[in-house]
Design an enzyme around this catalytic site. Structure first.
Site, PDB file in Angstrom:
ATOM      1  N   ARG A  97      37.069  46.220  66.312  1.00  0.00           N
ATOM      2  CA  ARG A  97      37.179  44.878  65.727  1.00  0.00           C
ATOM      3  C   ARG A  97      38.616  44.516  65.365  1.00  0.00           C
ATOM      4  O   ARG A  97      38.922  43.359  65.096  1.00  0.00           O
ATOM      5  CB  ARG A  97      36.283  44.770  64.493  1.00  0.00           C
ATOM      6  CG  ARG A  97      36.651  45.742  63.383  1.00  0.00           C
ATOM      7  CD  ARG A  97      35.679  45.666  62.220  1.00  0.00           C
ATOM      8  NE  ARG A  97      35.943  46.738  61.255  1.00  0.00           N
ATOM      9  CZ  ARG A  97      35.392  46.809  60.045  1.00  0.00           C
ATOM     10  NH1 ARG A  97      34.551  45.877  59.654  1.00  0.00           N
ATOM     11  NH2 ARG A  97      35.672  47.805  59.230  1.00  0.00           N
TER      12      ARG A  97
ATOM     13  N   ARG B  76      35.872  23.096  44.709  1.00  0.00           N
ATOM     14  CA  ARG B  76      35.985  22.982  46.165  1.00  0.00           C
ATOM     15  C   ARG B  76      35.549  21.630  46.715  1.00  0.00           C
ATOM     16  O   ARG B  76      35.664  21.390  47.920  1.00  0.00           O
ATOM     17  CB  ARG B  76      35.204  24.112  46.830  1.00  0.00           C
ATOM     18  CG  ARG B  76      35.801  25.486  46.532  1.00  0.00           C
ATOM     19  CD  ARG B  76      37.286  25.514  46.861  1.00  0.00           C
ATOM     20  NE  ARG B  76      37.946  26.741  46.413  1.00  0.00           N
ATOM     21  CZ  ARG B  76      39.227  26.987  46.517  1.00  0.00           C
ATOM     22  NH1 ARG B  76      40.034  26.068  47.042  1.00  0.00           N
ATOM     23  NH2 ARG B  76      39.755  28.116  46.077  1.00  0.00           N
TER      24      ARG B  76
ATOM     25  N   SER C 140      28.693  42.978  58.684  1.00  0.00           N
ATOM     26  CA  SER C 140      29.860  43.812  58.963  1.00  0.00           C
ATOM     27  C   SER C 140      29.848  44.264  60.409  1.00  0.00           C
ATOM     28  O   SER C 140      28.815  44.692  60.936  1.00  0.00           O
ATOM     29  CB  SER C 140      29.858  45.048  58.054  1.00  0.00           C
ATOM     30  OG  SER C 140      30.870  45.959  58.449  1.00  0.00           O
TER      31      SER C 140
ATOM     32  N   GLN D  52      38.094  32.606  50.552  1.00  0.00           N
ATOM     33  CA  GLN D  52      38.285  31.678  49.432  1.00  0.00           C
ATOM     34  C   GLN D  52      37.043  31.669  48.548  1.00  0.00           C
ATOM     35  O   GLN D  52      37.131  31.679  47.322  1.00  0.00           O
ATOM     36  CB  GLN D  52      38.549  30.261  49.955  1.00  0.00           C
ATOM     37  CG  GLN D  52      39.955  30.012  50.421  1.00  0.00           C
ATOM     38  CD  GLN D  52      40.225  28.531  50.613  1.00  0.00           C
ATOM     39  OE1 GLN D  52      39.384  27.678  50.336  1.00  0.00           O
ATOM     40  NE2 GLN D  52      41.393  28.208  51.093  1.00  0.00           N
ATOM     41  N   TRP D  53      35.888  31.645  49.187  1.00  0.00           N
ATOM     42  CA  TRP D  53      34.611  31.599  48.465  1.00  0.00           C
ATOM     43  C   TRP D  53      34.430  32.863  47.630  1.00  0.00           C
ATOM     44  O   TRP D  53      33.937  32.815  46.510  1.00  0.00           O
ATOM     45  CB  TRP D  53      33.491  31.496  49.484  1.00  0.00           C
ATOM     46  CG  TRP D  53      32.223  30.853  49.052  1.00  0.00           C
ATOM     47  CD1 TRP D  53      31.544  31.070  47.883  1.00  0.00           C
ATOM     48  CD2 TRP D  53      31.450  29.901  49.789  1.00  0.00           C
ATOM     49  NE1 TRP D  53      30.396  30.325  47.855  1.00  0.00           N
ATOM     50  CE2 TRP D  53      30.317  29.598  49.016  1.00  0.00           C
ATOM     51  CE3 TRP D  53      31.607  29.311  51.034  1.00  0.00           C
ATOM     52  CZ2 TRP D  53      29.333  28.720  49.454  1.00  0.00           C
ATOM     53  CZ3 TRP D  53      30.634  28.434  51.476  1.00  0.00           C
ATOM     54  CH2 TRP D  53      29.510  28.135  50.689  1.00  0.00           C
TER      55      TRP D  53
END
Length: 232
Positions: A167, A195, A97, A78-79
């Protein structure tokens, strides 16, 4: 004054660096008249409020803040939208990552009382809280799901599978990720205006509150002024 605020189970927001102050905004606005000040005076505060009220936002882009954020992926994505669509307000984003690191994964698991029902008249957002007895069932289910997934992930790594593929076994949206966000004061205000609103997802609201708490002491006049004139 703290430079870090804990959010949710394992998350946090940390203010890493700041460039500028309220004086920076006033000086940026007055450069066309070849004027400059070293301290903030009443006339500078009036100028900053005028700039915000009239939508003259470029001076607010000469001040920047850098945050380190540790949050569930659902919050991060969302950010991230504020970076993708905000080239005019100067943002930068660098994220950890699992192609390169194999640190112990952490996950956001809502408590019994934190589950929310779907809203009746909307395709997004939340409705009323679930009863904690119902929430207990889903907290336990999520915990067990994460536990099983971690075992699959660890087994894949032990069998020599590349971390960038291993992952795939980890539940994505609740997994915490870490990133640096560097943004102009205008961009920070735009993020906060949207937000901190009541209809924003609760989890990202908590992060926005932390951002505001860390940023406000650095720009007490400018942030208040631009927030008062930024639509949510």
């Amino acid at each position: 004054m703290t430079d870090r605020i804990n959010v949710l189970n394992h998350g946090y927001v940390r203010l890493v660096d700041v460039m500028g102050s309220d004086v920076t905004i006033a000086n940026a606005a007055r450069v066309s008249y070849d004027k400059q000040t070293d301290i903030l005076r009443d006339k500078d505060e009036r100028l900053i409020r005028f700039l915000a009220r009239e939508g003259h936002t470029s001076p607010f882009r000469h001040a920047t803040l850098q945050f380190e954020v540790y949050a569930p992926l659902m919050v991060a994505r969302q950010w991230w939208k504020y970076v993708v669509g905000s080239d005019h307000v100067m943002d930068s984003w660098n994220e950890s990552s699992r192609r390169y690191i194999t640190e112990e994964p952490k996950f956001y698991i809502p408590r019994f009382s934190e589950w929310r029902s779907a809203p009746e008249n909307s395709k997004q957002g939340s409705g009323l809280p679930l009863h904690p007895q119902d929430g207990e069932l889903f907290t336990k289910r999520l915990f067990n799901h994460i536990k099983d997934s971690e075992e699959l992930y660890e087994d894949a790594v032990e069998h020599g599978i590349a971390p960038e593929q291993a992952r795939l076994f980890l539940p994505a949206y609740g997994m915490y990720v870490r990133w640096y966000w560097t943004a102009s004061l205008q961009s920070v205000a735009h993020f906060l205006a949207q937000r901190l609103s009541d209809d924003a997802q609760v989890e990202i609201q908590e992060y926005a509150k932390a951002v505001r708490q860390l940023a406000e002491p650095k720009f007490p006049v400018a942030l208040t002024a631009i927030l008062a004139n930024t639509k949510g």
